[in-house]
Design a protein around this motif. Sequence first.
Motif, mmCIF file in Angstrom:
data_model
loop_
_atom_site.group_PDB
_atom_site.id
_atom_site.type_symbol
_atom_site.label_atom_id
_atom_site.label_comp_id
_atom_site.label_asym_id
_atom_site.label_seq_id
_atom_site.Cartn_x
_atom_site.Cartn_y
_atom_site.Cartn_z
ATOM 1 N N VAL A 1 0.858 -1.184 0.000
ATOM 2 C CA VAL A 1 0.000 0.000 0.000
ATOM 3 C C VAL A 1 0.895 1.235 0.000
ATOM 4 N N GLU A 2 0.386 2.304 -0.554
ATOM 5 C CA GLU A 2 1.116 3.576 -0.510
ATOM 6 C C GLU A 2 1.027 4.118 0.909
ATOM 7 N N ARG A 3 2.100 3.977 1.659
ATOM 8 C CA ARG A 3 2.050 4.277 3.090
ATOM 9 C C ARG A 3 1.852 5.752 3.402
ATOM 10 N N SER A 4 2.109 6.619 2.450
ATOM 11 C CA SER A 4 1.904 8.045 2.704
ATOM 12 C C SER A 4 0.422 8.418 2.619
ATOM 13 N N ASP A 5 -0.406 7.514 2.083
ATOM 14 C CA ASP A 5 -1.841 7.755 1.974
ATOM 15 C C ASP A 5 -2.522 7.164 3.211
ATOM 16 N N ALA A 6 -2.591 7.954 4.272
ATOM 17 C CA ALA A 6 -3.076 7.465 5.568
ATOM 18 C C ALA A 6 -4.490 6.900 5.490
ATOM 19 N N ASP A 7 -5.364 7.530 4.694
ATOM 20 C CA ASP A 7 -6.747 7.068 4.587
ATOM 21 C C ASP A 7 -6.806 5.665 3.976
ATOM 22 N N THR A 8 -6.049 5.446 2.914
ATOM 23 C CA THR A 8 -6.033 4.130 2.270
ATOM 24 C C THR A 8 -5.448 3.083 3.202
ATOM 25 N N VAL A 9 -4.384 3.447 3.919
ATOM 26 C CA VAL A 9 -3.777 2.508 4.871
ATOM 27 C C VAL A 9 -4.802 2.111 5.926
ATOM 28 N N THR A 10 -5.505 3.076 6.470
ATOM 29 C CA THR A 10 -6.507 2.797 7.504
ATOM 30 C C THR A 10 -7.603 1.884 6.975
ATOM 31 N N ARG A 11 -8.115 2.192 5.758
ATOM 32 C CA ARG A 11 -9.188 1.367 5.189
ATOM 33 C C ARG A 11 -8.709 -0.054 4.875
ATOM 34 N N LEU A 12 -7.476 -0.164 4.371
ATOM 35 C CA LEU A 12 -6.930 -1.484 4.051
ATOM 36 C C LEU A 12 -6.774 -2.325 5.318
ATOM 37 N N LEU A 13 -6.188 -1.744 6.361
ATOM 38 C CA LEU A 13 -5.975 -2.490 7.597
ATOM 39 C C LEU A 13 -7.296 -2.878 8.248
ATOM 40 N N SER A 14 -8.289 -2.007 8.128
ATOM 41 C CA SER A 14 -9.613 -2.324 8.663
ATOM 42 C C SER A 14 -10.236 -3.497 7.904
ATOM 43 N N ALA A 15 -10.143 -3.467 6.583
ATOM 44 C CA ALA A 15 -10.692 -4.553 5.772
ATOM 45 C C ALA A 15 -9.958 -5.863 6.051
ATOM 46 N N LEU A 16 -8.655 -5.765 6.247
ATOM 47 C CA LEU A 16 -7.856 -6.951 6.557
ATOM 48 C C LEU A 16 -8.290 -7.547 7.892
ATOM 49 N N ARG A 17 -8.485 -6.669 8.878
ATOM 50 C CA ARG A 17 -8.927 -7.132 10.203
ATOM 51 C C ARG A 17 -10.298 -7.808 10.099
ATOM 52 N N ASP A 18 -11.217 -7.217 9.324
ATOM 53 C CA ASP A 18 -12.549 -7.810 9.157
ATOM 54 C C ASP A 18 -12.464 -9.195 8.512
ATOM 55 N N THR A 19 -11.608 -9.324 7.518
ATOM 56 C CA THR A 19 -11.447 -10.613 6.835
ATOM 57 C C THR A 19 -10.909 -11.671 7.790
ATOM 58 N N VAL A 20 -9.936 -11.297 8.586
ATOM 59 C CA VAL A 20 -9.339 -12.218 9.552
ATOM 60 C C VAL A 20 -10.387 -12.651 10.579
ATOM 61 N N ASN A 21 -11.189 -11.703 11.043
ATOM 62 C CA ASN A 21 -12.234 -12.039 12.016
ATOM 63 C C ASN A 21 -13.273 -12.972 11.421
ATOM 64 N N ARG A 22 -13.679 -12.719 10.171
ATOM 65 C CA ARG A 22 -14.667 -13.585 9.514
ATOM 66 C C ARG A 22 -14.152 -15.015 9.385
ATOM 67 N N ARG A 23 -12.863 -15.133 9.154
ATOM 68 C CA ARG A 23 -12.274 -16.471 8.982
ATOM 69 C C ARG A 23 -11.839 -17.087 10.311
ATOM 70 N N ARG A 24 -12.108 -16.370 11.402
ATOM 71 C CA ARG A 24 -11.884 -16.873 12.751
ATOM 72 C C ARG A 24 -10.422 -17.260 13.016
ATOM 73 N N ALA A 25 -9.516 -16.436 12.516
ATOM 74 C CA ALA A 25 -8.100 -16.655 12.799
ATOM 75 C C ALA A 25 -7.773 -16.152 14.199
ATOM 76 N N PHE A 26 -6.904 -16.844 14.889
ATOM 77 C CA PHE A 26 -6.542 -16.417 16.245
ATOM 78 C C PHE A 26 -5.517 -15.296 16.228
ATOM 79 N N CYS A 27 -4.864 -15.100 15.046
ATOM 80 C CA CYS A 27 -3.801 -14.113 14.982
ATOM 81 C C CYS A 27 -3.606 -13.678 13.529
ATOM 82 N N LEU A 28 -3.221 -12.434 13.354
ATOM 83 C CA LEU A 28 -2.834 -11.923 12.034
ATOM 84 C C LEU A 28 -1.392 -11.467 12.120
ATOM 85 N N LYS A 29 -0.557 -12.046 11.265
ATOM 86 C CA LYS A 29 0.853 -11.668 11.221
ATOM 87 C C LYS A 29 1.115 -11.008 9.876
#
Length: 202
Positions: free
Chosen positions: A11-39
């Motif tokens: 991700v383009e790390r200087s784009d704070a909004d995109t970084v925030t949205r990407l990490l949020s979507a990643l967290r949601d995906t991990v939760n849906r798949r019931r992973a105990f940890c995201l590395k």
Amino acid sequence: RLAYVPMGPVVERSDADTVTRLLSALRDTVNRRRAFCLKVEPAALDGGAITGMTAAGYRPSPQTVQWRRTIVIDLDCTEEELMARLDKKHRQKVRKADRAGVTVREGTAADVPAFVALLDQTAARKQFAAYPPEYYRASFELLGADGRGRFLLATYEGEVLAGLMVFMLGDTAYCMFAASGNAHRDLMPTYLLHWEGIRSAR
């Protein structure tokens, strides 16, 4: 389940909004798949990136899957310039292997078991864990897709002494896996092999 993002997220790390949205979507995906940890292990972590990940709730881990450090070589020069950049002893070892009759050839699917056997010897010698054979078979198949890399083997009198898999993405080549056996190490096959890998990447 353990969720893992190797060499990413990209991700383009200087784009704070995109970084925030990407990490949020990643967290949601991990939760849906019931992973105990995201590395996550981004390809490069500068101070700003670490701060951003920490602010998003991520914590640094002492355990890594990817390398902690690597070497980047600028290939935008002539082959002669590349050779001149090598340490004098490395140049001598490349030439010694060549003079001794070590040759480098393209590997095939039939060579993957020999490569895995070399990896087992390397892992025992260097004390690291190798992946199962199927992992390297899948890696070889990816290399052949759309010219994404090279599978090179150093041989001497028909015996495979060392091998490496180089993956290419954009304008960067990655030496992902390298292995060498215990036979004929005095012939310096790995030096010639890596030199040919560099030439191939260039």
